[in-house]
Design an enzyme around this catalytic site. Structure first.
Site, PDB file in Angstrom:
ATOM      1  N   ARG A   1       0.835  -1.216   0.000  1.00 17.43           N
ATOM      2  CA  ARG A   1       0.000   0.000   0.000  1.00 17.43           C
ATOM      3  C   ARG A   1       0.860   1.252   0.000  1.00 17.43           C
ATOM      4  O   ARG A   1       0.642   2.189  -0.780  1.00 17.43           O
ATOM      5  CB  ARG A   1      -0.899   0.026   1.252  1.00 17.43           C
ATOM      6  CG  ARG A   1      -1.959  -1.042   1.311  1.00 17.43           C
ATOM      7  CD  ARG A   1      -2.772  -0.933   2.607  1.00 17.43           C
ATOM      8  NE  ARG A   1      -1.916  -0.928   3.787  1.00 17.43           N
ATOM      9  CZ  ARG A   1      -2.100  -1.680   4.870  1.00 17.43           C
ATOM     10  NH1 ARG A   1      -3.149  -2.508   4.938  1.00 17.43           N
ATOM     11  NH2 ARG A   1      -1.276  -1.591   5.894  1.00 17.43           N
TER      12      ARG A   1
ATOM     13  N   LYS B   1      -9.937   5.929   3.626  1.00 16.02           N
ATOM     14  CA  LYS B   1      -8.673   5.305   4.024  1.00 16.02           C
ATOM     15  C   LYS B   1      -8.247   5.953   5.326  1.00 16.02           C
ATOM     16  O   LYS B   1      -8.187   7.178   5.423  1.00 16.02           O
ATOM     17  CB  LYS B   1      -7.596   5.554   2.963  1.00 16.02           C
ATOM     18  CG  LYS B   1      -6.291   4.833   3.253  1.00 16.02           C
ATOM     19  CD  LYS B   1      -6.352   3.380   2.858  1.00 16.02           C
ATOM     20  CE  LYS B   1      -5.433   2.490   3.648  1.00 16.02           C
ATOM     21  NZ  LYS B   1      -5.509   1.079   3.210  1.00 16.02           N
TER      22      LYS B   1
ATOM     23  N   GLU C   1     -16.318  -9.404   5.607  1.00 17.62           N
ATOM     24  CA  GLU C   1     -15.766  -9.707   6.933  1.00 17.62           C
ATOM     25  C   GLU C   1     -16.235 -11.084   7.379  1.00 17.62           C
ATOM     26  O   GLU C   1     -17.240 -11.608   6.899  1.00 17.62           O
ATOM     27  CB  GLU C   1     -16.166  -8.649   7.963  1.00 17.62           C
ATOM     28  CG  GLU C   1     -17.592  -8.724   8.442  1.00 17.62           C
ATOM     29  CD  GLU C   1     -17.882  -7.707   9.553  1.00 17.62           C
ATOM     30  OE1 GLU C   1     -16.967  -6.987   9.979  1.00 17.62           O
ATOM     31  OE2 GLU C   1     -19.053  -7.646   9.982  1.00 17.62           O
TER      32      GLU C   1
ATOM     33  N   ARG D   1     -11.339   1.379  11.432  1.00 15.58           N
ATOM     34  CA  ARG D   1     -12.423   1.251  10.437  1.00 15.58           C
ATOM     35  C   ARG D   1     -13.777   1.537  11.069  1.00 15.58           C
ATOM     36  O   ARG D   1     -14.625   2.207  10.478  1.00 15.58           O
ATOM     37  CB  ARG D   1     -12.432  -0.171   9.846  1.00 15.58           C
ATOM     38  CG  ARG D   1     -11.320  -0.444   8.862  1.00 15.58           C
ATOM     39  CD  ARG D   1     -11.506  -1.791   8.146  1.00 15.58           C
ATOM     40  NE  ARG D   1     -11.490  -2.920   9.064  1.00 15.58           N
ATOM     41  CZ  ARG D   1     -10.446  -3.735   9.262  1.00 15.58           C
ATOM     42  NH1 ARG D   1      -9.316  -3.555   8.598  1.00 15.58           N
ATOM     43  NH2 ARG D   1     -10.526  -4.733  10.107  1.00 15.58           N
TER      44      ARG D   1
ATOM     45  N   GLN E   1     -20.000  -1.284   8.789  1.00 16.52           N
ATOM     46  CA  GLN E   1     -20.289  -1.104   7.361  1.00 16.52           C
ATOM     47  C   GLN E   1     -21.201  -2.262   6.995  1.00 16.52           C
ATOM     48  O   GLN E   1     -20.750  -3.381   6.808  1.00 16.52           O
ATOM     49  CB  GLN E   1     -18.991  -1.157   6.548  1.00 16.52           C
ATOM     50  CG  GLN E   1     -17.962  -0.108   6.969  1.00 16.52           C
ATOM     51  CD  GLN E   1     -16.530  -0.588   6.769  1.00 16.52           C
ATOM     52  OE1 GLN E   1     -16.068  -0.736   5.655  1.00 16.52           O
ATOM     53  NE2 GLN E   1     -15.847  -0.864   7.858  1.00 16.52           N
ATOM     54  N   GLY E   2     -22.455  -1.993   6.925  1.00 16.05           N
ATOM     55  CA  GLY E   2     -23.417  -3.084   6.761  1.00 16.05           C
ATOM     56  C   GLY E   2     -23.543  -3.858   8.055  1.00 16.05           C
ATOM     57  O   GLY E   2     -22.841  -3.588   9.030  1.00 16.05           O
TER      58      GLY E   2
ATOM     59  N   SER F   1     -11.032   1.347   4.719  1.00  9.89           N
ATOM     60  CA  SER F   1      -9.798   0.563   4.711  1.00  9.89           C
ATOM     61  C   SER F   1      -8.781   1.283   5.578  1.00  9.89           C
ATOM     62  O   SER F   1      -8.628   2.497   5.490  1.00  9.89           O
ATOM     63  CB  SER F   1      -9.307   0.454   3.264  1.00  9.89           C
ATOM     64  OG  SER F   1      -8.013  -0.106   3.206  1.00  9.89           O
TER      65      SER F   1
ATOM     66  N   GLY G   1      -5.046  -3.055   0.599  1.00 12.14           N
ATOM     67  CA  GLY G   1      -4.186  -4.217   0.394  1.00 12.14           C
ATOM     68  C   GLY G   1      -4.974  -5.506   0.425  1.00 12.14           C
ATOM     69  O   GLY G   1      -6.040  -5.589   1.042  1.00 12.14           O
TER      70      GLY G   1
END
Lengths: 365, 365, 365, 365
Positions: A65, A159, A288, A191, A340-341, A228, A86
Site C-alpha cells: 500500500r 482510508k 468480513e 475502520r 459497514q453493513g 480501509s 491491500g
C-alpha cells in the site's frame, strides 16, 4: 481533542462530473495507468482520487500500500486522495481505479463526487470519537463540494490510519491510552470509527448513539461506507461518489450483503445493470468474517485460524463470489466491515455504463 | 515397481445403492455424525466412505486430517475409505459427508458406487507411474464392484499420500530419487499421478500418454477426478460414485469449471437441479490457481504470495463462489486440481434429491 | 547468452578505506540515517552501498525491500549498491548499514572494498550459468577496484533478482524455459547461481565444477558469500569487503557455521574480537534449514511447515542465537544459504573496531 | 464460581523420586517413546506426565497438540497429566519428555514432583479469577503430594484451555461475557491467569494483587511458571517439579531471562551444570515478544507482523539461542510468557544429571 479539517483534493464542483477508469497493475510501483489516462483524454491533473487494490496482506505490515501511494505521489497533483486497499487474495487482480474530474464543457458523466482529507488523527483518537467526528466533517465537506444530497450518495470510500507498535508505545509514553494495544485489532477500531463517521454524516445514526456503538453496543452501520485502514497515512482520505441528478452514461446502484454468502444481493445489482442494458465498470464491496463464528448457522473457521487473518479469509471468499458472478476479478473488495453493513455482511456498490462504449474504462487486464 | 491391490471397503454391489448424509462437525475429533447416522436409519457398519472437510491448512502439516481419520477409525468398520480434505478457508464449513450402503430391501437411492484402496505406495513411486497404475487398478475394481460403466460415473474421489522430509531422506538413503524434494510440491505430484490414474481407468487418456503427462507434457485430465493428498495415509483411498441406471430419489450431475471464475459452470448444474425440482445435497469441486499467473487474462497473485500457499487461496475463492451461489458453505471444495479439469479449472459435481424430503441428509449446520 | 558488465558504484580505490555506520529504521521508508551520516562527518555522496534489513517476509512478495530501495534511490548517488534483505523475524531489528568511502586525507579505516553491478540478467539465465558468470565478473571488478586479493576478502554481499509469475510467463512466451516455475524456489536458484559466481571469482571452485553444482551435484560453496534475492531489481548488486593490509581501527573476521546450532563458530569470532579488545560493529550471517530435514541428527520441521517458509524459520533461529550471544539484534542475518557455506550452515562475518570509540557507527537502537 | 479440584495423576509421594526421559518423535501420533520407556526399565503405568513439543503453530488451531494427546491417552494411565506445547519453529525438534515415578526401592533420582488437574474451567472464567484460584489450588495439591516446599520448586508446568469461536458464542448465549472475544488473545489471557495461580500458590504475589494484575495493572509474575494454552482440554493440567532435599543424580537449576536476548541467563545455568560436571537432560523455557515493541531499546517487528503470530516469532528466536548454546534442539521452549518472568522475558529451568550416565534419558534424536 479537536481535529481540524485539511482541505482535500476537492470534488466535481458545480457543473462537472466524475469519470472512472480502471487499469491493471503489474506491481505496486506500476503507474503506467497515468499514461493510459492520457490515452483516454485525461491527464494526471484531472485526478480526484486513486483507488487501488495492492497485493500485500492488507494487514498491519502491508508495505505494498505504501509503495503504491509513494509511486502515485509523484504523479498525482497535491490533494489527490489515495485509497490503497491491500489484499488480492484468491482471484482478485491488482489494479487501480482512477477517479477523474471531467473537464469544463464535457458532457456530464452521470457521476458526481468529492474528495477530502482530515487533519492527522492523534494516535490516541484512533478508534475514538475524535476520529468519528473528523471523518463526519470531511464527508460533509466532500458532499458539499460535489453538491450531493444524502439520497444521491452510493459510496463513501475512506482510508484511515492504524496503530503500530511504535504508535502504541508513543501514546503510553505521552500518558495516553491507545484504544487497543494489538496492532491488527487497531485496524478494526479505526475502520469502525471511520464508518460511524460516515453514518453520522449521512444521518444513518445519531450523534448520541456513537459512543455506545464505539464500545460494541447497539449496532449502528452505514450502508454505503467502505473503509480501509493502513500504515501508509496518518490522516483520513475520503471519497464520496453519487449519482448526478441530471443522469448520464455512468450510473450507480448499491445494496447491502447480509452475509458473505449473499449471492442475492450481488444478483440484485446485476439485475439493475442488465435492465439498463449496462456494462459493469467497477464493483466496490466490503467483506468480513461473521463475528459469531457462524454464517447462516454454519460454523466457519476464519476466527480460529491463527495462520491467516480473518480479513484475508473474508476477502478471498467474497471476492470469489462477486468476481465469478460479475466475470471480473479486478474489483475492489476490501476486508473488515465493522459498522459497514450488518455484522458479517457489508455494502456493495456498482458503477456501470449505459449506451455508448465506456472507452477503455475497465481495461484492467 | 509392482503395487498390489489391497481389498477396500467394497461398494454397493448388485442390487443396492448409496445414500449421502452430511453433518457439520465442531472440530476434527467430532464423530457425533455417527449418532445422527443412526437417527437416520443407518449405522456405522453401513459406511462405505467418510469424506470430510477439516479445518487445517490442507497442506503438508495439516494434522486436522489425521486427527479426523484417527477419530473415525474407531467408529467405521475396517475397510471404510476415509477421505479427509483439509482447508476450510473463507466461508467453508467443516463437515463430514457419510456415504452409506443401502440395506437389502431398501428402495434404491439412485446412486451406486464403490470404494477401494491401493497397497502402500513406495515413497519413490509417489508422483510416478507406479502410483498412476495403482490408482487406475483401484478405480477399475471400485467400478466393477458397483457394476458401473464409465458413462455412469460422476465423481471419483481419491485420497493419496505425500512426501515428508523424512520420506525424502528415506528415499535418498535407499538410493532412490523422490519425484521432488519440496514437501509441498510433492502434494501436487501425488495428486497429478492419482488424477492420471483415474483418467486412465476411465479412458480419458491413453496409457502411452501418461509418461509425458507426468513430466508436464501435453495436458491430460479427468473431468470427474477429485484428488486430495495428505500425510495421514501411505496408500490411496478411492471412492467412485455414479448414477444408478434404474434412477431414484438421488441424482448427480457434473461439469467442468474452465477457471476459478466459472460461474456459468456452477449455474449449469443448478439449472439441472432446478429443472428436476431437486434440492442440492452436496457439491464436490476442485480449485487451483491458474499456473499461468493469470485468470481470464487478469493477473492474480496466488503464485507469488509466499505467506499463503496457492491451494489455500484457490479453495477460498472457488468455495466463496459456489457456496454463495448454492447457499451452502458445507460443501466439499478441495485445492490443487492438477490433471483434474483444465489448467486453472476443475471438475464440479452435484448430488441432489428429488421428490420426497431428503431427510437429515444435509443438516450440516 | 552474454551478460555485459554495468559499471557500479566503485570502491575505495587506491589510498582510501571504507567506514561502516549502522542505524535503526522506523519503517522501510525511513532514510533518517542519511542525516545521521552527516552528523558523523560523511554525506550521501560518500555512499558506496546501503545494506538493509527490512521488515517484510524476505520472500517473493516482500515489498518492504522495494520500498526501502525506492526511498534510498532519492538519497544515494547513482551507482550506489543497494542490498535490502527482507525478514526481521524474531528479535531481528530493522536497520541500515551504510558503507561509505573515506575522504582523501582521512586516516585509513582498516577496511577496503568495492561495489559493482551486473547488467540485467535475462530471466531465463536466472539460476543458470549466465548469472554465475556475470556475478563472477562483477566480483572480480569490485576486487580490482579495491585492490583486494582473495586472501583479504571477508565478505561478498550480493543482491540478485528472482522470477515472478509474470517473469515465468514471459520466459515461456519467448520460447525459453525458466530454471524453475515456482516463484519461491526461484529465489533459491538465483542465490545458488550468485554464490557459485562468488566462489568462482574467489577460486573456491573451478569453472568446470559449476554446471554440475547448478544441478545439485557435488557441493561447491563459498565461505564468504552472502546472497539475497528479491523482486526489487533485475540485475545483481555486489559489495566486496576485505581487510586493508595496512591495518586500522576497523577489522574483520569470518567463519563458517556448520549448522544452525553452531554456537562455537559465533564464539570463535567473538573470541577474536575480545582478544583484540574490540567492539562489534556489525555481524553478517546466512541461515538455512538443513535440507536433510535434520540438524545434528534431530528432526526439524522447517521443510514441512506449509504456513511459514523455511527461510523465515531459519532466519529467526540463527538470528536468535547470534543476536543473543552478541547482545545486538540489529544484525544482518539473511535466509537461504545455497552454496554459501555447507548445507544447513552458512558464512558469518564480523566487523569490529579497536582502539578509539567507533563514534555513532552502531547506534542502531 | 466454584471450581472444584479433580484428582490428578498424583506425584512422587513420600519416598520416591521422578525420572525424566526424553525421546524424539516422528510425528504427533508417534508414541514409540513408550517402548523406549520399557527399554529404560519403566513402563507406562509409571508415567506421571507426558510433556511434549508438537509441530503445529502453537496457536488456536494447532491440532498437533490434540493428536498427540489422543495418541498418549491410549498409552498412559488415567490421571496422567499431558502437557503438549505446540510450535517447533526454527531448530526446535519435536519430542516428548516422559516424567515417570520411580519404583519403590529404586535409588532416589534427586527430583521430586507432583501432578494434578483442575475441574473443567467454565468458559467465562478463562482468564479470570476462577481460573487463578483453581490453578493455585491444584499447584498446592501437587506440592503437598510431593512433599515439596516453595524453596524446592524449580518448575511448574501448566496446560490450560482457550476460547474458540464456539466457546465465545456459547458464553454470550448464556448471558456471560468472555474475558475476550479474539480467540488468539484468549490464549494469552488463559496463560496469564494460570501464571498468576502459580504465583499465588508459591507466594510470589498476594491474593489482593491478583485482580489488578489480571487487568494489566502492576506486573506480578512467577519465576518458575511455564504455561501453555490449547484447545485440546477444558481443564488445567499441572506438573510441579523440584529438588529432592536428599539430593541425587538428577539436579535442577532455574533462572529468569530478562529478555529474548538474555544469553547471560542461559550461560549462568550452564555454568552451574558445568561446575557440577553435569550433563543437560532437558531445558524448559518461556519466550515472548516484548510488549513494548522493543528489545533492549531496539525495535522488533513481532507485534506488527500480521502474517505470523508473535508467539511463533518468539519461540523461534529464543529456542535458536538456547538450542545453539546448549547444543540440543529437542528442548521445551514455549511461547507466550504473560506473568511468567518479567515482560519480554521468561523463566528458564534446566534438569541435568551428574555422576553416572543418564542412561538414554536424552536420546531425543
Amino acid at each position: 481533542v479537536t481535529v481540524t479539517q485539511k482541505r482535500g483534493g476537492g470534488g466535481t464542483g458545480a457543473g462537472n462530473g466524475l469519470r472512472i477508469l480502471k487499469f491493471g497493475t503489474t506491481d505496486p510501483t506500476d503507474v503506467s495507468a497515468s499514461a493510459r489516462l492520457v490515452a483516454n483524454g485525461y491527464n494526471p491533473e484531472d485526478l480526484v482520487a486513486v483507488v487501488g487494490k495492492t497485493e500485500g496482506n492488507g494487514c498491519v505490515n502491508d508495505f505494498s500500500r505504501t509503495l503504491a501511494s509513494v509511486a502515485w505521489r509523484d504523479i498525482a497533483p497535491a490533494g489527490t486522495v489515495t485509497i490503497m486497499s491491500g489484499g488480492t487474495e484468491g482471484v482478485l487482480s491488482p489494479h487501480v481505479t482512477l477517479v477523474v474530474r471531467q473537464r469544463d464543457g464535457e458532457e456530464r458523466s452521470g457521476l458526481v463526487g468529492g474528495a477530502s482529507e482530515t487533519a492527522d488523527i492523534p494516535k490516541w483518537e484512533i478508534g475514538r470519537r475524535g476520529q468519528v467526528n473528523a471523518v463526519a466533517q470531511a464527508v460533509s465537506i466532500a458532499m458539499r463540494d460535489a453538491d450531493l444530497t444524502v439520497a444521491q450518495v452510493h459510496l463513501v470510500l475512506v482510508k484511515c490510519p492504524l496503530l503500530t507498535s511504535e504508535d502504541v508505545a508513543a501514546c503510553i509514553s505521552q500518558g495516553e491510552q491507545p484504544v487497543v494495544t494489538d496492532t491488527y485489532e487497531s485496524m478494526a477500531k479505526s475502520r469502525a470509527a471511520s464508518a460511524l463517521g460516515v453514518a453520522l454524516a449521512l444521518g444513518e445514526c445519531a450523534s448520541n448513539e456513537i459512543d455506545d456503538a464505539l464500545i460494541g453496543g447497539a449496532p449502528q452501520w452505514s450502508s454505503v461506507a467502505s473503509i480501509s485502514s493502513g500504515a501508509e497515512l496518518d490522516n483520513c482520505h475520503i471519497l464520496v461518489i453519487g449519482a448526478d441528478e441530471a443522469g448520464g452514461q455512468l450510473r450507480m446502484a448499491h445494496a447491502v450483503m447480509a452475509d458473505a454468502l449473499d449471492y442475492a444481493a450481488v444478483r440484485s445489482l446485476l439485475d439493475i445493470v442488465e435492465k439498463d442494458r449496462g456494462e459493469v465498470v467497477q464493483v466496490f464491496a466490503k467483506a468480513e468474517a461473521d463475528p459469531t463464528g457462524r454464517v447462516r448457522g454454519y460454523r466457519h473457521t476464519m476466527l480460529t485460524d491463527s495462520d491467516l487473518q480473518s480479513t484475508r479469509h473474508a476477502r478471498a471468499a467474497v471476492a470469489g463470489l462477486i468476481a465469478g458472478v460479475v466475470g471480473d476479478p479486478a474489483i475492489y473488495v476490501s476486508g473488515g466491515a465493522e459498522n459497514q453493513g450488518p455484522a458479517g455482511g457489508g455494502p456493495i456498490a456498482v458503477v456501470y455504463s449505459v449506451g455508448a462504449s465506456s472507452g477503455g474504462s475497465h481495461a484492467a487486464r
